[in-house]
Design an enzyme around this catalytic site. Structure first.
Site, mmCIF file in Angstrom:
data_model
loop_
_atom_site.group_PDB
_atom_site.id
_atom_site.type_symbol
_atom_site.label_atom_id
_atom_site.label_comp_id
_atom_site.label_asym_id
_atom_site.label_seq_id
_atom_site.Cartn_x
_atom_site.Cartn_y
_atom_site.Cartn_z
ATOM 1 N N ASP A 177 0.911 -1.151 0.000
ATOM 2 C CA ASP A 177 0.000 0.000 0.000
ATOM 3 C C ASP A 177 0.942 1.189 0.000
ATOM 4 O O ASP A 177 1.574 1.495 1.020
ATOM 5 C CB ASP A 177 -0.877 0.022 1.254
ATOM 6 C CG ASP A 177 -1.845 1.197 1.200
ATOM 7 O OD1 ASP A 177 -1.405 2.313 0.875
ATOM 8 O OD2 ASP A 177 -3.040 1.009 1.474
ATOM 9 N N HIS A 178 1.071 1.845 -1.161
ATOM 10 C CA HIS A 178 2.170 2.813 -1.263
ATOM 11 C C HIS A 178 2.007 3.996 -0.312
ATOM 12 O O HIS A 178 2.967 4.702 -0.037
ATOM 13 C CB HIS A 178 2.403 3.253 -2.714
ATOM 14 C CG HIS A 178 1.431 4.261 -3.232
ATOM 15 N ND1 HIS A 178 0.191 3.924 -3.694
ATOM 16 C CD2 HIS A 178 1.526 5.607 -3.380
ATOM 17 C CE1 HIS A 178 -0.440 5.011 -4.105
ATOM 18 N NE2 HIS A 178 0.342 6.063 -3.920
ATOM 19 N N HIS A 240 -5.826 2.877 1.182
ATOM 20 C CA HIS A 240 -5.045 4.031 1.633
ATOM 21 C C HIS A 240 -5.686 4.755 2.828
ATOM 22 O O HIS A 240 -5.023 5.036 3.824
ATOM 23 C CB HIS A 240 -4.852 5.034 0.500
ATOM 24 C CG HIS A 240 -4.242 4.447 -0.749
ATOM 25 N ND1 HIS A 240 -3.293 3.456 -0.709
ATOM 26 C CD2 HIS A 240 -4.434 4.711 -2.061
ATOM 27 C CE1 HIS A 240 -2.934 3.148 -1.953
ATOM 28 N NE2 HIS A 240 -3.623 3.890 -2.783
HETATM 29 C C1 BG6 Z 1 -3.598 4.600 -6.360
HETATM 30 C C2 BG6 Z 1 -4.974 4.677 -6.930
HETATM 31 O O1 BG6 Z 1 -3.491 3.521 -5.475
HETATM 32 O O2 BG6 Z 1 -3.330 5.809 -5.654
HETATM 33 C C3 BG6 Z 1 -5.129 5.877 -7.841
HETATM 34 O O3 BG6 Z 1 -5.236 3.488 -7.668
HETATM 35 C C4 BG6 Z 1 -4.731 7.148 -7.112
HETATM 36 O O4 BG6 Z 1 -6.456 5.995 -8.333
HETATM 37 C C5 BG6 Z 1 -3.368 6.982 -6.468
HETATM 38 O O5 BG6 Z 1 -4.692 8.207 -8.069
HETATM 39 C C6 BG6 Z 1 -3.038 8.171 -5.588
HETATM 40 O O6 BG6 Z 1 -1.710 8.066 -5.139
HETATM 41 P P1 BG6 Z 1 -0.857 9.365 -4.794
HETATM 42 O O7 BG6 Z 1 0.418 8.823 -4.281
HETATM 43 O O8 BG6 Z 1 -0.729 10.146 -6.066
HETATM 44 O O9 BG6 Z 1 -1.654 10.116 -3.775
#
Ligand code: BG6
Ligand code: NDP
Length: 484
Positions: A177-178, A240
């Site tokens: 989960d980045h 997230h």
């Molecule tokens: C991803 C989603 O996990 O996270 C995307 O699939 C979203 O829809 C993205 O745009 C948002 O990540 P960040 O790091 O740009 O906030």
């Protein structure tokens, strides 16, 4: 302050889906930057694997172009890119076929860390896992990295967990989960558990409510086919936003260790009350004169998928009973801004005559952009005129507070991949956590389906549908402004 890069051990990393969007946009440019920082040993290798028929030279050229496009300022260093490309190899394999696996087996070194990144759709996880063992490529020391979405409901997540468990132990599986790799998300834990100041106030005696906002300005950007089957609830909230909720609400773990942290997060998810459907708002962005609406972007003129969700959640435990957690996320909103705000209660009694304003301390944790932490405090307005009070922020924007050290901070993917190589699972989701998260979101999604719920339209560049504002308004509260 001197920034410290701690080198990782030597490794061979195989990226299944090495020609795909995620690999080209995030994984390989991220690995390039880690190499540039000196963290990656000279002998470490990266092996792209996919069905496309190309050789290593062709793959190196593909990744050269990807780094030029997505590598950021560091992509200007042509010599560094040349050096990085020598680490790359490519093998043609079909996750569902038998060709290429022997070649992959022979290419890998057995005396270094072996990691396998499944940057492919979840439908291929089982095929990859089975072949990695059948061709004796992965052993019990190998690490497997899997991408989101981890299933689309509890049942499919259980099935995926069961498939992976047939082949690998839980301590070999790294579910990404980045958001957990973002610098400020980890800082949230540092602030909570590294300071004596906040813990005594971190409960329903002092906290009025908590707001979690992840606002994006982008739309579905060519990912309509995936997104339309997902929607904001599956794409953002289930993973997230729930991870952020867990980190803000969990009890202090006994130590910063993978299972201790994940045990505490799991308890939060399990203590979540089912959400009353009156406390959820779904939205879909409308068209403007110059840009298309969600349905056009998603290529389904009748789509009822949400590009926005706002909801009020409650955690049934002693610490948080009665404290609402308001969460919202959406695409095509007025600014790209992710923030967690802990809004403390009003003073019970003001000793300052004539001061009728509602002064509140607010701890705001800005995840992106302009990462930092602000604490709103009340002080006397300077100058004559008696005790007039004013709210001002104590501002710790990391770029200012940490100077050049804040610049070299690895992005989420870079940090998480290095954690895989280090064998540290703290910032990855455990199987039971993912299942518990689906168990909470499934009834919400099923409820929408059963009621044929139609999302409310909202203007692009706004804060979402009017009903989302009402969600707090009804409780005598107000969302914080979405701004960069
Ligand atoms: C991803 C989603 O996990 O996270 C995307 O699939 C979203 O829809 C993205 O745009 C948002 O990540 P960040 O790091 O740009 O906030
Ligand atoms: P893409 O469709 O761009 O890439 C898919 C990759 O998988 C390609 O390299 C493709 O190469 C390979 N592939 C497909 N089928 C097979 C097969 N049978 N055997 C071997 N390789 C195969 O997808 P993304 O890169 O966008 O996404 C990958 C994963 O990451 C997905 O699970 C996605 O949900 C997830 N993800 C993606 C994000 C993003 O921003 N892109 C963000 C978060 C998660 P080839 O056709 O040559 O085989």
């Amino acid at each position: 302050m001197v920034s410290r890069v701690i080198p990782v051990d030597d490794f061979d990393l195989v990226i299944f889906g090495g020609t795909g969007d995620l690999a080209r946009r995030k994984i390989l440019p991220g690995l390039y930057r880690r190499c540039l920082s000196g963290q990656v040993p000279d002998d470490a290798r990266i092996i792209g694997a996919a069905r496309s028929d190309m050789d290593t030279e062709g793959y190196r050229q593909m990744i050269r172009e990807a780094i030029a496009e997505f590598g950021g300022p560091e992509a200007a260093d042509g010599k560094a890119i040349d050096r990085f490309l020598t680490r790359l190899h490519y093998v043609t394999v079909d996750a569902r076929g038998d060709g290429g696996w022997k070649e992959l087996h022979d290419l890998l070194r057995k005396d270094v860390i072996n990691a396998f990144y499944f940057s492919v759709g979840p439908g291929l996880f089982g095929d990859l896992a089975e072949r990695l063992l059948r061709f004796e490529i992965a052993d019990t020391n190998a690490r497997i990295v899997v991408e989101k979405p981890f299933g689309r409901d509890l049942e499919s997540a259980r099935a995926l967990n069961a498939t992976l468990a047939q082949h690998f132990n839980e301590d070999q599986i790294y579910r990404i989960d980045h958001y957990l790799g973002k610098e400020t998300v980890q800082n949230l834990m540092a602030v909570r558990f590294g300071n004596v100041l906040f813990e005594p106030l971190w409960n329903n005696h002092y906290v009025d409510h908590i707001q979690i906002t992840v606002a994006e300005t982008v739309g579905v950007e060519g990912r309509g086919a995936y997104y339309d089957k997902s929607g904001a609830m599956r794409d953002m909230v289930q993973n997230h936003l729930m991870q952020l909720l867990c980190l803000i609400a969990m009890e202090p773990p006994s130590m910063f260790d993978a299972d201790a942290v994940r045990d505490e997060k799991l308890k939060v998810i399990r203590a979540l009350q089912p959400v009353d459907y009156h406390h959820i708002v779904r939205g879909q962005y409308d068209k403007t004169r110059t840009s298309a609406d969600y349905r056009t972007d998603a290529e389904d003129p009748r789509s009822h998928t949400e590009s926005f969700v706002a909801l009020k959640a409650h955690i049934n435990n002693w610490r948080w009973a009665g404290v609402p957690f308001y969460m919202r996320t959406g695409k095509k909103l007025k600014a790209r801004s992710s923030e967690i705000a802990v809004v403390f209660k009003d003073l019970g009694h003001s000793i300052f005559p004539g001061d009728e304003a509602r002064h509140r301390n607010i701890l705001s944790i800005q995840l992106q952009p302009n990462e930092g932490i602000k604490l709103q405090v009340t002080i006397k307005e300077p100058g004559p005129g008696g005790m007039r009070l004013v709210d001002v922020p104590l501002d710790m924007t990391f770029a200012e507070a940490l100077g050049p050290d804040a610049e070299g901070v690895p992005d989420a993917y870079e940090r998480l991949i290095m954690d895989v190589i280090r064998g540290n699972q703290t910032l990855f989701m455990r199987g039971d956590e993912v299942e518990a998260a689906w168990a909470w979101t499934d009834p919400i999604i099923e409820g929408w389906k059963a009621r044929n719920d139609v999302p409310k339209l909202y203007d692009q560049g706004s804060s979402g549908p009017e009903d989302a504002l009402m969600l707090l308004h009804r409780d005598g509260r107000k969302w914080r402004e979405i701004k960069e």
